[in-house]
Design a protein around this motif. Structure first.
Motif, PDB file in Angstrom:
ATOM      1  N   ASP A 184     -41.128  -2.175  22.024  1.00 33.34           N
ATOM      2  CA  ASP A 184     -41.192  -2.000  20.575  1.00 33.34           C
ATOM      3  C   ASP A 184     -42.337  -1.089  20.140  1.00 33.34           C
ATOM      4  O   ASP A 184     -42.180  -0.298  19.212  1.00 33.34           O
ATOM      5  N   ASN A 185     -43.491  -1.200  20.771  1.00 36.45           N
ATOM      6  CA  ASN A 185     -44.620  -0.339  20.401  1.00 36.45           C
ATOM      7  C   ASN A 185     -44.304   1.123  20.683  1.00 36.45           C
ATOM      8  O   ASN A 185     -44.611   1.996  19.864  1.00 36.45           O
ATOM      9  N   ALA A 186     -43.703   1.403  21.825  1.00 41.41           N
ATOM     10  CA  ALA A 186     -43.347   2.778  22.158  1.00 41.41           C
ATOM     11  C   ALA A 186     -42.352   3.333  21.142  1.00 41.41           C
ATOM     12  O   ALA A 186     -42.482   4.478  20.692  1.00 41.41           O
ATOM     13  N   LEU A 187     -41.383   2.513  20.768  1.00 43.57           N
ATOM     14  CA  LEU A 187     -40.405   2.949  19.768  1.00 43.57           C
ATOM     15  C   LEU A 187     -41.054   3.198  18.417  1.00 43.57           C
ATOM     16  O   LEU A 187     -40.757   4.187  17.752  1.00 43.57           O
ATOM     17  N   ARG A 188     -41.942   2.310  17.993  1.00 38.66           N
ATOM     18  CA  ARG A 188     -42.602   2.488  16.691  1.00 38.66           C
ATOM     19  C   ARG A 188     -43.394   3.781  16.650  1.00 38.66           C
ATOM     20  O   ARG A 188     -43.344   4.518  15.655  1.00 38.66           O
ATOM     21  N   VAL A 189     -44.117   4.072  17.705  1.00 41.36           N
ATOM     22  CA  VAL A 189     -44.903   5.308  17.745  1.00 41.36           C
ATOM     23  C   VAL A 189     -43.982   6.523  17.727  1.00 41.36           C
ATOM     24  O   VAL A 189     -44.182   7.464  16.949  1.00 41.36           O
ATOM     25  N   ALA A 190     -42.959   6.514  18.568  1.00 42.65           N
ATOM     26  CA  ALA A 190     -42.029   7.649  18.629  1.00 42.65           C
ATOM     27  C   ALA A 190     -41.296   7.838  17.300  1.00 42.65           C
ATOM     28  O   ALA A 190     -41.136   8.972  16.828  1.00 42.65           O
ATOM     29  N   TYR A 203     -42.343   6.901  14.313  1.00 45.32           N
ATOM     30  CA  TYR A 203     -43.300   7.380  13.315  1.00 45.32           C
ATOM     31  C   TYR A 203     -43.506   8.887  13.457  1.00 45.32           C
ATOM     32  O   TYR A 203     -43.486   9.616  12.462  1.00 45.32           O
ATOM     33  N   LEU A 204     -43.690   9.352  14.674  1.00 43.54           N
ATOM     34  CA  LEU A 204     -43.883  10.788  14.880  1.00 43.54           C
ATOM     35  C   LEU A 204     -42.665  11.584  14.418  1.00 43.54           C
ATOM     36  O   LEU A 204     -42.804  12.595  13.728  1.00 43.54           O
ATOM     37  N   ALA A 205     -41.482  11.134  14.790  1.00 46.54           N
ATOM     38  CA  ALA A 205     -40.256  11.860  14.443  1.00 46.54           C
ATOM     39  C   ALA A 205     -39.972  11.836  12.944  1.00 46.54           C
ATOM     40  O   ALA A 205     -39.494  12.827  12.388  1.00 46.54           O
TER      41      ALA A 205
END
Length: 137
Positions: A26-32, A34-36
């Protein structure tokens, strides 16, 4: 070999590829995401916010952001060129392979993100539409 489309045309498909990857947490998805969604260049998908900026936006510490980016990078969705903290910011870009996969899926039609109502997608308002009475003040 397929031609790469502008990032804005395949962004949803790119994000769908990541959200259906069971290896990303979930953390990796949230960061990705947010960037996108908040920082990506319209054409290339490149973004340059600091770990601190990303962390403040999604409620995570900068070290958690760095770990999450390592996971997104290891999964092959993004390349990260780390800055020097001396005036050179980190740079995040979708990988060419991930962009090609998203473009191919979009071209295939049935396997992509449904954009039309007939395919189960959401209708987008036409440019210049006025807000309804419930949103006017």
């Amino acid at each position: 070999m397929s031609e790469l489309l502008p990032f804005c045309k395949i962004k949803l498909q790119y994000l769908l590829e990541m959200v259906t990857d069971h290896e990303l947490d979930d953390n990796a998805l949230r960061v990705a995401f947010y960037l996108a969604l908040a920082h990506a260049d319209h054409e290339t998908g490149e973004s340059r916010p600091s770990f601190e900026t990303i962390g403040a936006a999604i409620g995570k510490h900068a070290k958690s952001v760095k770990r999450a980016l390592n996971k997104v990078e290891a999964a092959g969705y993004m390349t990260v060129e780390r800055g020097t903290n001396k005036g050179k910011s980190s740079r995040y870009r979708p990988t060419e392979a991930a962009l090609k996969r998203a473009a191919e899926r979009r071209r295939e039609g049935g396997k992509g993100v449904p954009l039309s109502r007939a395919q189960g997608g959401h209708a987008c308002p036409q440019t210049g539409t006025e807000p309804g009475p419930s949103t006017q003040r």
